[in-house]
Design a protein around this motif. Structure first.
Motif, PDB file in Angstrom:
ATOM      1  N   PRO A 150      56.800 122.518 114.204  1.00  0.00           N
ATOM      2  CA  PRO A 150      56.747 123.635 113.255  1.00  0.00           C
ATOM      3  C   PRO A 150      57.601 123.339 112.033  1.00  0.00           C
ATOM      4  O   PRO A 150      58.718 122.814 112.141  1.00  0.00           O
ATOM      5  N   GLY A 151      57.054 123.672 110.863  1.00  0.00           N
ATOM      6  CA  GLY A 151      57.730 123.371 109.604  1.00  0.00           C
ATOM      7  C   GLY A 151      57.380 122.022 109.021  1.00  0.00           C
ATOM      8  O   GLY A 151      57.740 121.735 107.868  1.00  0.00           O
ATOM      9  N   GLY A 152      56.685 121.206 109.790  1.00  0.00           N
ATOM     10  CA  GLY A 152      56.320 119.870 109.329  1.00  0.00           C
ATOM     11  C   GLY A 152      55.081 119.858 108.458  1.00  0.00           C
ATOM     12  O   GLY A 152      54.521 120.909 108.126  1.00  0.00           O
TER      13      GLY A 152
ATOM     14  N   SER B 182      54.660 123.270 105.786  1.00  0.00           N
ATOM     15  CA  SER B 182      55.218 124.424 106.504  1.00  0.00           C
ATOM     16  C   SER B 182      54.299 124.859 107.638  1.00  0.00           C
ATOM     17  O   SER B 182      53.991 126.046 107.790  1.00  0.00           O
ATOM     18  N   LEU B 183      53.888 123.898 108.431  1.00  0.00           N
ATOM     19  CA  LEU B 183      52.934 124.179 109.507  1.00  0.00           C
ATOM     20  C   LEU B 183      53.525 125.094 110.560  1.00  0.00           C
ATOM     21  O   LEU B 183      54.731 125.042 110.859  1.00  0.00           O
ATOM     22  N   LYS B 184      52.646 125.940 111.111  1.00  0.00           N
ATOM     23  CA  LYS B 184      53.016 126.915 112.123  1.00  0.00           C
ATOM     24  C   LYS B 184      52.202 126.653 113.389  1.00  0.00           C
ATOM     25  O   LYS B 184      51.109 126.082 113.321  1.00  0.00           O
TER      26      LYS B 184
ATOM     27  N   VAL C  37      50.467 121.893 116.357  1.00  0.00           N
ATOM     28  CA  VAL C  37      51.797 122.219 115.844  1.00  0.00           C
ATOM     29  C   VAL C  37      52.600 122.801 117.000  1.00  0.00           C
ATOM     30  O   VAL C  37      52.327 123.904 117.474  1.00  0.00           O
ATOM     31  N   SER C  38      53.580 122.032 117.448  1.00  0.00           N
ATOM     32  CA  SER C  38      54.332 122.437 118.624  1.00  0.00           C
ATOM     33  C   SER C  38      55.673 121.722 118.645  1.00  0.00           C
ATOM     34  O   SER C  38      55.782 120.581 118.192  1.00  0.00           O
TER      35      SER C  38
END
Length: 112
Positions: free
Chosen positions: A14-16, A84-86, A110-111
């Motif tokens: 997450p956030g990547g 900003s992947l969730k 996304v994990s």
């Protein structure tokens, strides 16, 4: 018929960020709108981002400000920069030439 091949998916925290690419086999690609769609398990396929021949773009509300779609008509390529992947972005992402072909999809997870 134009063939589309996606690449660039994977596992990210997450956030990547990830950058997806869509390569097309034919020149007709340059005169059509192209979209990125995604489908999560148990959900319908949804439009994520769309780019017209001239470069104008549209985004789903859920990704505005985080994702950017772009195209290089000379190279028959379309890209999706995802920041900003969730976890809720987890899905199979597909490239689609409007009115024509779909790619085979690329998995984005996304994990932490």
């Amino acid at each position: 018929q134009v063939q589309l091949v996606e690449s660039g998916g994977g596992l990210v925290q997450p956030g990547g960020s990830l950058r997806l690419s869509c390569a097309a086999s034919g020149s007709i690609f340059a005169i059509n709108a192209v979209g990125w769609y995604r489908q999560a398990p148990g959900k319908q396929r949804e439009l994520v981002a769309l780019i017209a021949r001239g470069g104008s773009t549209n985004y789903a509300d859920s990704v505005k400000g985080r994702f950017t779609i772009s195209r290089d008509n000379a190279k028959n390529m379309v890209y999706l920069q995802m920041n900003s992947l969730k976890p809720e972005d987890t899905a199979v992402y597909y490239c689609h030439l409007l009115g024509g072909s779909w790619g085979q999809g690329t998995q984005v997870t996304v994990s932490s």
